[in-house]
Design a protein around this motif. Structure first.
Motif, PDB file in Angstrom:
ATOM      1  N   MET A  86      17.548 -20.054  51.511  1.00 52.14           N
ATOM      2  CA  MET A  86      17.009 -19.193  52.374  1.00 52.14           C
ATOM      3  C   MET A  86      16.308 -17.938  51.874  1.00 52.14           C
ATOM      4  N   ALA A  87      16.531 -17.532  50.491  1.00 54.39           N
ATOM      5  CA  ALA A  87      15.869 -16.647  49.531  1.00 54.39           C
ATOM      6  C   ALA A  87      14.461 -16.920  49.620  1.00 54.39           C
ATOM      7  N   ARG A  88      14.087 -18.515  49.047  1.00 54.16           N
ATOM      8  CA  ARG A  88      12.801 -18.766  48.884  1.00 54.16           C
ATOM      9  C   ARG A  88      12.087 -18.983  50.108  1.00 54.16           C
ATOM     10  N   LEU A  89      12.666 -19.232  51.451  1.00 54.35           N
ATOM     11  CA  LEU A  89      12.074 -18.904  52.700  1.00 54.35           C
ATOM     12  C   LEU A  89      11.548 -17.553  52.930  1.00 54.35           C
ATOM     13  N   ALA A  90      12.390 -16.451  52.636  1.00 55.73           N
ATOM     14  CA  ALA A  90      12.026 -15.130  52.789  1.00 55.73           C
ATOM     15  C   ALA A  90      10.841 -14.782  51.887  1.00 55.73           C
ATOM     16  N   GLU A  91      10.971 -15.094  50.813  1.00 50.41           N
ATOM     17  CA  GLU A  91       9.768 -14.832  49.738  1.00 50.41           C
ATOM     18  C   GLU A  91       8.593 -15.459  50.432  1.00 50.41           C
ATOM     19  N   ALA A  92       8.530 -16.843  50.970  1.00 52.46           N
ATOM     20  CA  ALA A  92       7.317 -17.344  51.310  1.00 52.46           C
ATOM     21  C   ALA A  92       6.960 -16.424  52.481  1.00 52.46           C
ATOM     22  N   ALA A  93       7.655 -16.267  53.468  1.00 53.71           N
ATOM     23  CA  ALA A  93       7.458 -15.355  54.606  1.00 53.71           C
ATOM     24  C   ALA A  93       6.727 -14.189  54.320  1.00 53.71           C
ATOM     25  N   GLU A  94       7.300 -13.509  53.216  1.00 52.19           N
ATOM     26  CA  GLU A  94       6.828 -12.326  52.969  1.00 52.19           C
ATOM     27  C   GLU A  94       5.274 -12.506  52.309  1.00 52.19           C
ATOM     28  N   ARG A  95       5.234 -13.388  51.427  1.00 49.89           N
ATOM     29  CA  ARG A  95       3.702 -13.580  51.036  1.00 49.89           C
ATOM     30  C   ARG A  95       2.932 -13.898  51.840  1.00 49.89           C
ATOM     31  N   GLY A  96       3.233 -14.429  52.943  1.00 50.26           N
ATOM     32  CA  GLY A  96       2.427 -15.161  54.172  1.00 50.26           C
ATOM     33  C   GLY A  96       1.881 -13.760  54.966  1.00 50.26           C
ATOM     34  N   VAL A  97       3.050 -13.179  55.423  1.00 47.90           N
ATOM     35  CA  VAL A  97       2.667 -11.779  55.905  1.00 47.90           C
ATOM     36  C   VAL A  97       1.733 -11.064  55.358  1.00 47.90           C
ATOM     37  N   ALA A  98       2.073 -10.720  53.804  1.00 43.92           N
ATOM     38  CA  ALA A  98       1.246  -9.843  53.158  1.00 43.92           C
ATOM     39  C   ALA A  98      -0.088 -10.124  53.268  1.00 43.92           C
ATOM     40  N   ALA A  99      -0.336 -11.696  53.228  1.00 46.89           N
ATOM     41  CA  ALA A  99      -1.933 -12.149  53.166  1.00 46.89           C
ATOM     42  C   ALA A  99      -2.244 -11.788  54.481  1.00 46.89           C
ATOM     43  N   LEU A 100      -1.637 -11.583  55.549  1.00 46.11           N
ATOM     44  CA  LEU A 100      -2.303 -11.620  56.921  1.00 46.11           C
ATOM     45  C   LEU A 100      -2.542  -9.908  56.989  1.00 46.11           C
ATOM     46  N   VAL A 101      -1.452  -9.236  56.678  1.00 42.53           N
ATOM     47  CA  VAL A 101      -1.501  -7.516  57.055  1.00 42.53           C
ATOM     48  C   VAL A 101      -2.063  -6.884  56.105  1.00 42.53           C
ATOM     49  N   ALA A 102      -2.019  -7.300  54.776  1.00 42.74           N
ATOM     50  CA  ALA A 102      -2.423  -6.613  53.428  1.00 42.74           C
ATOM     51  C   ALA A 102      -3.273  -7.176  52.674  1.00 42.74           C
ATOM     52  N   PRO A 103      -4.327  -7.879  52.862  1.00 43.56           N
ATOM     53  CA  PRO A 103      -4.911  -8.941  51.996  1.00 43.56           C
ATOM     54  C   PRO A 103      -5.523  -8.122  50.765  1.00 43.56           C
ATOM     55  N   ASP A 104      -5.685  -6.700  50.696  1.00 44.71           N
ATOM     56  CA  ASP A 104      -6.029  -6.093  49.515  1.00 44.71           C
ATOM     57  C   ASP A 104      -4.829  -5.082  48.868  1.00 44.71           C
ATOM     58  N   GLY A 105      -3.570  -5.339  49.326  1.00 40.39           N
ATOM     59  CA  GLY A 105      -2.488  -4.732  48.985  1.00 40.39           C
ATOM     60  C   GLY A 105      -1.825  -3.692  49.569  1.00 40.39           C
ATOM     61  N   ARG A 106      -2.965  -2.959  50.586  1.00 38.75           N
ATOM     62  CA  ARG A 106      -2.635  -1.837  51.698  1.00 38.75           C
ATOM     63  C   ARG A 106      -2.586  -2.479  53.027  1.00 38.75           C
TER      64      ARG A 106
END
Length: 87
Positions: free
Chosen positions: A1-21
């Motif tokens: 489950m932790a790996r799923l959460a990490e993957a979800a975090e990376r995916g959402v970050a790419a959508l909403v914070a592509p430049d880090g902000r």
């Protein structure tokens, strides 16, 4: 489950914070994904905490059969919904 959460975090970050902000407009467009990530991350932490609790729990006499039920939440019942998000 932790790996799923990490993957979800990376995916959402790419959508909403592509430049880090966080981009407010992107967050608004992808709020379902952001809420989904929050749910997955919360559930993953709850499982981690429950596992820690369950591994240290000593059942009173006659209660030993309850330990598996108490320390393993019904992840199997929600797994199809979780995996459907990333298909």
């Amino acid at each position: 489950m932790a790996r799923l959460a990490e993957a979800a975090e990376r995916g959402v970050a790419a959508l909403v914070a592509p430049d880090g902000r966080v981009d407010a407009a992107a967050l608004d467009r992808h709020q379902v994904a952001a809420h989904g990530f929050a749910w997955v991350a919360t559930y993953a932490e709850a499982l981690r905490q429950m596992q820690g609790w369950g591994s240290g729990w000593t059942a009173p006499a006659g209660w030993a059969s309850l330990r598996p039920a108490c320390s393993r939440p019904p992840l199997a019942s929600i797994w199809p919904s979780l995996t459907a998000v990333w298909r």
